[in-house]
Design a protein around this motif. Structure first.
Motif, PDB file in Angstrom:
ATOM      1  N   UNK A 187      13.443   3.226  -0.935  1.00  0.00           N
ATOM      2  CA  UNK A 187      14.638   4.031  -1.141  1.00  0.00           C
ATOM      3  C   UNK A 187      15.391   4.325   0.143  1.00  0.00           C
ATOM      4  N   UNK A 188      16.462   5.085   0.005  1.00  0.00           N
ATOM      5  CA  UNK A 188      17.329   5.460   1.125  1.00  0.00           C
ATOM      6  C   UNK A 188      16.535   6.285   2.134  1.00  0.00           C
ATOM      7  N   UNK A 189      16.778   6.030   3.432  1.00  0.00           N
ATOM      8  CA  UNK A 189      16.071   6.727   4.500  1.00  0.00           C
ATOM      9  C   UNK A 189      17.060   7.257   5.534  1.00  0.00           C
ATOM     10  N   UNK A 190      16.696   8.346   6.181  1.00  0.00           N
ATOM     11  CA  UNK A 190      17.480   8.860   7.295  1.00  0.00           C
ATOM     12  C   UNK A 190      17.158   8.039   8.538  1.00  0.00           C
ATOM     13  N   UNK A 191      18.184   7.733   9.338  1.00  0.00           N
ATOM     14  CA  UNK A 191      17.979   6.899  10.511  1.00  0.00           C
ATOM     15  C   UNK A 191      17.419   7.637  11.697  1.00  0.00           C
ATOM     16  N   UNK A 192      17.637   8.963  11.755  1.00  0.00           N
ATOM     17  CA  UNK A 192      17.051   9.763  12.819  1.00  0.00           C
ATOM     18  C   UNK A 192      16.827  11.169  12.286  1.00  0.00           C
ATOM     19  N   UNK A 193      16.156  11.989  13.085  1.00  0.00           N
ATOM     20  CA  UNK A 193      15.833  13.336  12.620  1.00  0.00           C
ATOM     21  C   UNK A 193      17.042  14.263  12.585  1.00  0.00           C
ATOM     22  N   UNK A 194      18.152  13.846  13.220  1.00  0.00           N
ATOM     23  CA  UNK A 194      19.379  14.622  13.102  1.00  0.00           C
ATOM     24  C   UNK A 194      20.150  14.279  11.835  1.00  0.00           C
ATOM     25  N   UNK A 251      14.399  -2.446   8.220  1.00  0.00           N
ATOM     26  CA  UNK A 251      13.041  -1.979   7.990  1.00  0.00           C
ATOM     27  C   UNK A 251      12.754  -0.629   8.617  1.00  0.00           C
ATOM     28  N   UNK A 252      13.394  -0.294   9.756  1.00  0.00           N
ATOM     29  CA  UNK A 252      13.112   0.985  10.401  1.00  0.00           C
ATOM     30  C   UNK A 252      14.159   1.271  11.461  1.00  0.00           C
ATOM     31  N   UNK A 253      14.110   2.506  11.965  1.00  0.00           N
ATOM     32  CA  UNK A 253      14.990   2.936  13.046  1.00  0.00           C
ATOM     33  C   UNK A 253      14.214   3.918  13.908  1.00  0.00           C
ATOM     34  N   UNK A 254      14.288   3.742  15.232  1.00  0.00           N
ATOM     35  CA  UNK A 254      13.621   4.711  16.104  1.00  0.00           C
ATOM     36  C   UNK A 254      14.608   5.731  16.661  1.00  0.00           C
ATOM     37  N   UNK A 255      15.832   5.300  16.994  1.00  0.00           N
ATOM     38  CA  UNK A 255      16.903   6.207  17.396  1.00  0.00           C
ATOM     39  C   UNK A 255      18.210   5.619  16.872  1.00  0.00           C
ATOM     40  N   UNK A 256      19.322   6.305  17.171  1.00  0.00           N
ATOM     41  CA  UNK A 256      20.603   5.763  16.721  1.00  0.00           C
ATOM     42  C   UNK A 256      21.058   4.577  17.571  1.00  0.00           C
ATOM     43  N   UNK A 257      20.264   4.168  18.526  1.00  0.00           N
ATOM     44  CA  UNK A 257      20.536   2.954  19.290  1.00  0.00           C
ATOM     45  C   UNK A 257      19.589   1.822  18.913  1.00  0.00           C
ATOM     46  N   UNK A 258      18.664   2.079  18.005  1.00  0.00           N
ATOM     47  CA  UNK A 258      17.591   1.116  17.747  1.00  0.00           C
ATOM     48  C   UNK A 258      17.272   1.045  16.254  1.00  0.00           C
ATOM     49  N   UNK A 259      18.034   0.204  15.537  1.00  0.00           N
ATOM     50  CA  UNK A 259      17.835  -0.003  14.101  1.00  0.00           C
ATOM     51  C   UNK A 259      17.423  -1.459  13.913  1.00  0.00           C
ATOM     52  N   UNK A 260      16.324  -1.683  13.222  1.00  0.00           N
ATOM     53  CA  UNK A 260      15.713  -3.012  13.200  1.00  0.00           C
ATOM     54  C   UNK A 260      15.875  -3.672  11.831  1.00  0.00           C
ATOM     55  N   UNK A 269       0.872  -1.173   0.000  1.00  0.00           N
ATOM     56  CA  UNK A 269       0.000   0.000   0.000  1.00  0.00           C
ATOM     57  C   UNK A 269       0.907   1.221   0.000  1.00  0.00           C
ATOM     58  N   UNK A 270       0.685   2.136  -0.912  1.00  0.00           N
ATOM     59  CA  UNK A 270       1.579   3.284  -1.055  1.00  0.00           C
ATOM     60  C   UNK A 270       1.624   4.115   0.224  1.00  0.00           C
ATOM     61  N   UNK A 271       2.819   4.650   0.520  1.00  0.00           N
ATOM     62  CA  UNK A 271       3.062   5.575   1.630  1.00  0.00           C
ATOM     63  C   UNK A 271       2.849   4.965   3.009  1.00  0.00           C
ATOM     64  N   UNK A 272       2.823   3.655   3.128  1.00  0.00           N
ATOM     65  CA  UNK A 272       2.689   3.012   4.435  1.00  0.00           C
ATOM     66  C   UNK A 272       3.993   2.292   4.748  1.00  0.00           C
ATOM     67  N   UNK A 273       4.631   2.691   5.849  1.00  0.00           N
ATOM     68  CA  UNK A 273       5.904   2.118   6.255  1.00  0.00           C
ATOM     69  C   UNK A 273       5.848   1.703   7.726  1.00  0.00           C
ATOM     70  N   UNK A 274       6.869   0.952   8.164  1.00  0.00           N
ATOM     71  CA  UNK A 274       7.023   0.627   9.577  1.00  0.00           C
ATOM     72  C   UNK A 274       7.338   1.904  10.337  1.00  0.00           C
ATOM     73  N   UNK A 275       6.779   2.100  11.538  1.00  0.00           N
ATOM     74  CA  UNK A 275       6.941   3.388  12.224  1.00  0.00           C
ATOM     75  C   UNK A 275       8.321   3.560  12.836  1.00  0.00           C
ATOM     76  N   UNK A 276       8.612   4.792  13.210  1.00  0.00           N
ATOM     77  CA  UNK A 276       9.872   5.119  13.877  1.00  0.00           C
ATOM     78  C   UNK A 276       9.570   5.717  15.239  1.00  0.00           C
ATOM     79  N   UNK A 277       8.710   5.046  15.998  1.00  0.00           N
ATOM     80  CA  UNK A 277       8.307   5.553  17.299  1.00  0.00           C
ATOM     81  C   UNK A 277       9.315   5.149  18.356  1.00  0.00           C
TER      82      UNK A 277
END
Length: 864
Positions: free
Chosen positions: A787-794, A840-849, A213-221
């Motif tokens: 595609x390529x994703x940023x791992x955190x907001x920094x 698949x996702x990252x919530x912080x720089x200590x938590x990449x899944x 489904x377009x625009x649906x990804x695993x969350x970064x909570x």
């Protein structure tokens, strides 16, 4: 109409009145609607139908059963033909018109109004042996399922399971609550039908909608939310907007698909319909409903990592007159070991439903669910190393098993609810829904607190908590149609209520048992953990009330549609933290200590304006403006004030179309969302802070349905440019090779891309149903590209792009030695066929899944 019908109608009004007060009394036999009706009444009377998408033969069976009219047709005429189904009030002829649309079939109604012959629209005659003209026919009896499965269109009578891939845009979506067809709704709505979930063997809700489904990804909570509770990232924004038949569900682990008929994804702000929420979108679970024909299914699945799963689906009438119906879904899943060391899962689920349907005007569904889950997860994932994830095997477990394995997480969940609909008058109905949820958790995790890249040493905080949460959700909707001169009005007026009472009693702090670990050379222990006394109490309260109204105004020969709507909310949110010993989390908030209870209230009006131009019946163009009042679903850093409510605004435009006689549907959407006060996780903690202003803008393209008799298709593409326009947050990079040693550093994140949101993503899934000598064989395959994703907001590190290939082969066996089995299906699915390594996702720089490697799943399903 005779006296029996009048009495039944009177009784229905009494039942509906009692139901409005929450009291359900009495039961009675349904009216014998056709016993004394004249031929004209049978043809002209309008009835409410709910016939799922299926083969033509099965839909005609269902229509015959509901009307008492005999259907006659030649079996070959309906072979491999499908219908998207029927939902709403129709006369008999109107129902036939809708079911046969696009099939090259038409009907001939006998003079007595009680027999229908289905014939070819252009060439409806055949030559008899005697040289005359005749119609070879086969009588279709009610409840008789004659089609053998072998394509996505055949055998739909089997529990409503063979729905096909086509979504009927001429019918409303459940998630919109109104009578407006999807084609005329100014929003992007995607529906995952039951057959798609079966073909892809989607066990979890994430399997069902993430990727295809377009625009649906695993969350970064936050770390615990990312694993403990299901959620999604929609249009670049994390959300917990999950609803079950239009009522909110709260913090559920491992949402079941066994009892789902479909999953709907409504993109963009939906606060107008549901209240406070994030503006990315809503996921609505549409639950299977009882059928008036007996159906039983047993499926056994087994796969990689010691997975076994047994599901049972049983439905049918409880009484001979079909006033009372039932359905029950069971699931037991056991995972000895996931691809990550030490990770296990055991889940038991039961979901019974009873339907009371005494007359056409009234229908009541009573629901219950019980779920018990015991699991060991990996709440940490991998830390960042340089500008990417640490170079570790994906099997690496970065927690301390003396805690997590010996004392696994547990979830016990109960749901009780109902919904009823009463047709007050033609084109007017009243619907009431109610649900009570009770969730009890025992959570134990060792969360990474710091990581030194030079030594590989990680330190951990211990989270050992009891969590209990009770929620109440209810709404009341009045919808109807009327006309004022040249204008047709489709109105919705409603009110809803939500209440949450959640308490957390926990030990939260350093783990004195095993304070650190070298993640590159871990030494695990399965003993030695000493439970710590609770030192914190976190109460959490939410409640809101809302009223809303909407009018869809149609004119210009039903080619122009104007939507006007608005909602007003009264909402409150509060949270507290404090030492467990004196429960000072319930005392007034003390900003010096960070202890005490904080409460905030918000009042807001959420407008909705939309317009649809429909130049031809199969094509529409739309535009939409919406605004939403958000909700803060996070713990703030002790000593910090509560996050202010999120406010989202969206402008959206697009087009929708139906092709190939409505078998294939397409949606193109462009959107621009701005949002304030977005929560951001603080690395190494369960707390969050807020960034200032974000914008997510992009485009989506979705196609789904059936190209022809043999080929079905799902494809999607999303472009999403999600950025922080302005804002600062607590930093997680403290220099010196140590990450997250001090989360008090303030960092300017303006201009950065939002984490976990790819600029480009897309997918395609193709299914081939063989015919002729190979009928019964189906092959499927798909690709999900991110595609390529940023791992955190920094934007300190990145997750690489990837493409994952999935495959499927199934065969519908003909069990001639066991005639009481209607269908026997053997199936093999391979997910990540080429064993692609990805995150698949990252919530912080200590938590990449990491994502799962190549996974096999074999199943055998028997249907009776």
């Amino acid at each position: 109409m005779d006296d029996k019908i009048s009495k039944s109608e009177g009784k229905a009004m009494g039942v509906a009145a009692a139901a409005m007060l929450g009291v359900f009394v009495g039961s009675g036999a349904p009216a014998q609607a056709h016993a004394s009706m004249s031929d004209t009444e049978i043809t002209a009377a309008a009835k409410t139908y709910e016939i799922p998408g299926s083969s033509i033969a099965t839909a005609l069976n269902h229509l015959a059963d509901l009307t008492g009219v005999r259907m006659i047709y030649r079996a070959k005429l309906t072979q491999n033909l499908a219908t998207p189904g029927l939902k709403g009030r129709y006369t008999l002829t109107g129902a036939l018109d809708r079911l046969l649309a696009g099939t090259n079939l038409t009907y001939q109604l006998a003079n007595d109004g009680r027999t229908v012959s289905i014939v070819l629209a252009q060439n409806d005659t055949t030559q008899t042996d005697e040289g005359g003209i005749g119609l070879p026919t086969v009588e279709v009896e009610a409840n008789k399922e004659t089609d053998a499965p072998g394509s996505s269109q055949a055998g739909a009578g089997l529990g409503g399971r063979f729905t096909g891939y086509t979504v009927d845009l001429s019918t409303p979506a459940v998630v919109t609550k109104d009578n407006v067809p999807i084609l005329q709704t100014p929003a992007n709505i995607q529906v995952v039908p039951r057959e798609v979930m079966d073909d892809q063997q989607d066990i979890s809700l994430r399997d069902a909608i993430v990727g295809y489904v377009s625009s649906v990804q695993t969350p970064s909570t936050t770390p615990d939310s990312n694993n403990f509770y299901d959620g999604f990232n929609i249009r670049g924004i994390d959300n917990v907007n999950i609803y079950r038949d239009d009522l909110r569900v709260w913090e559920i682990t491992g949402i079941e698909t066994a009892n789902l008929q479909s999953v709907e994804v409504l993109k963009g702000p939906a606060a107008f319909l549901f209240g406070r929420m994030e503006p990315g979108g809503v996921v609505n679970l549409v639950v299977k409903r009882p059928l008036d024909v007996p159906y039983y299914s047993v499926q056994e699945q087994t796969g990689s990592w010691g997975l076994t799963r047994t599901t049972v689906d049983a439905t049918g009438p409880l009484t001979n007159d079909k006033t009372w119906l039932y359905r029950i879904n069971l699931d037991y899943t056991h995972n000895d070991n996931a691809f990550t060391d030490f990770v296990t899962n055991q889940n038991a689920f039961i979901g019974p439903t009873i339907t009371y349907h005494p007359i056409e005007q009234f229908r009541l569904n009573i629901d219950a669910e019980y779920q018990n889950t015991i699991f060991v997860d990996n709440a940490n994932g991998f830390p960042a190393f340089g500008t990417g994830p640490a170079p570790l095997p994906i099997t690496r477990y970065i927690e301390q098993p003396e805690v997590t394995v010996n004392y696994p997480n547990r979830q016990e969940r109960e749901l009780a609810g109902y919904d009823w609909t009463f047709d007050l008058f033609p084109d007017w109905s009243l619907t009431n829904r109610f649900a009570y949820n009770n969730n009890d958790y025992r959570q134990r995790e060792t969360l990474t607190n710091t990581f030194d890249q030079t030594t590989g040493i990680a330190t951990f905080n211990l989270w050992d908590a009891y969590v209990d949460a009770q929620t109440i959700a209810s709404n009341l909707d009045l919808k109807g149609k009327f006309e004022t001169g040249p204008f047709k009005h489709d109105v919705l007026i409603g009110t809803d209520y939500w209440y949450l009472d959640k308490n957390i009693e926990a030990y939260s702090g350093p783990n004195p048992t095993v304070p650190q670990m070298n993640i590159f050379a871990p030494v695990y222990s399965l003993s030695g953990y000493v439970a710590q006394p609770n030192n914190s109490f976190y109460p959490w309260r939410e409640n809101w009330k809302g009223v809303y109204g909407q009018d869809m105004i149609s004119f210009a020969d039903d080619r122009l549609h104007l939507l006007l709507g608005g909602r007003y909310d009264w909402a409150e949110f509060g949270e507290g933290s404090g030492e467990f010993s004196n429960f000072d989390a319930l005392l007034p908030y003390n900003s010096n200590t960070g202890f005490g209870f904080q409460n905030s209230a918000a009042r807001a009006f959420s407008p909705r304006l939309g317009a649809v131009v429909q130049p031809v019946p199969w094509l529409s163009f739309y535009g939409d403006f919406t605004r939403s009042l958000g909700v803060t679903n996070v713990l703030t850093v002790p000593g910090q004030p509560l996050l202010p409510p999120q406010v989202g605004t969206q402008y959206e435009g697009g087009a929708k179309a139906e092709f190939f006689d409505k078998r294939l549907t397409a949606t193109l959407a462009f959107y621009d969302i701005t949002m304030t006060n977005v929560p951001q996780a603080v690395a190494g903690t369960t707390y969050s802070t807020a960034v200032g202003l974000i914008e997510s803008k992009g485009a989506e393209f979705d196609i789904s349905g059936r190209i022809n008799t043999n080929w079905s298709l799902i494809t999607s593409y999303a472009f999403d440019d999600a950025r922080i326009l302005s804002g600062t947050a607590i930093g997680d990079n403290c220099g010196g090779g140590v990450l997250c040693a001090n989360y008090g550093t303030t960092v300017d994140e303006s201009g950065n891309r939002l984490q976990d949101v790819p600029l480009h993503s897309g997918s395609i899934w193709v299914k081939y149903d063989a015919s002729g000598d190979f009928q019964g064989l189906s092959l499927g395959g798909g690709v999900v590209a991110v595609g390529r994703r940023q791992g955190d907001n920094q934007n300190d590190f990145q997750l690489s792009p990837y493409a994952r290939v999935d495959a499927m082969i199934l065969y519908h066996l003909q069990p001639s030695l066991l005639p009481w089995i209607k269908n026997l299906t053997a199936q093999l699915n391979i997910k990540n066929l080429f064993n692609t390594a990805y995150y698949q996702s990252s919530s912080t720089n200590l938590n990449i899944f990491p994502g799962a490697p190549r996974t096999f799943l074999v199943s055998l399903r028997a249907e009776f």
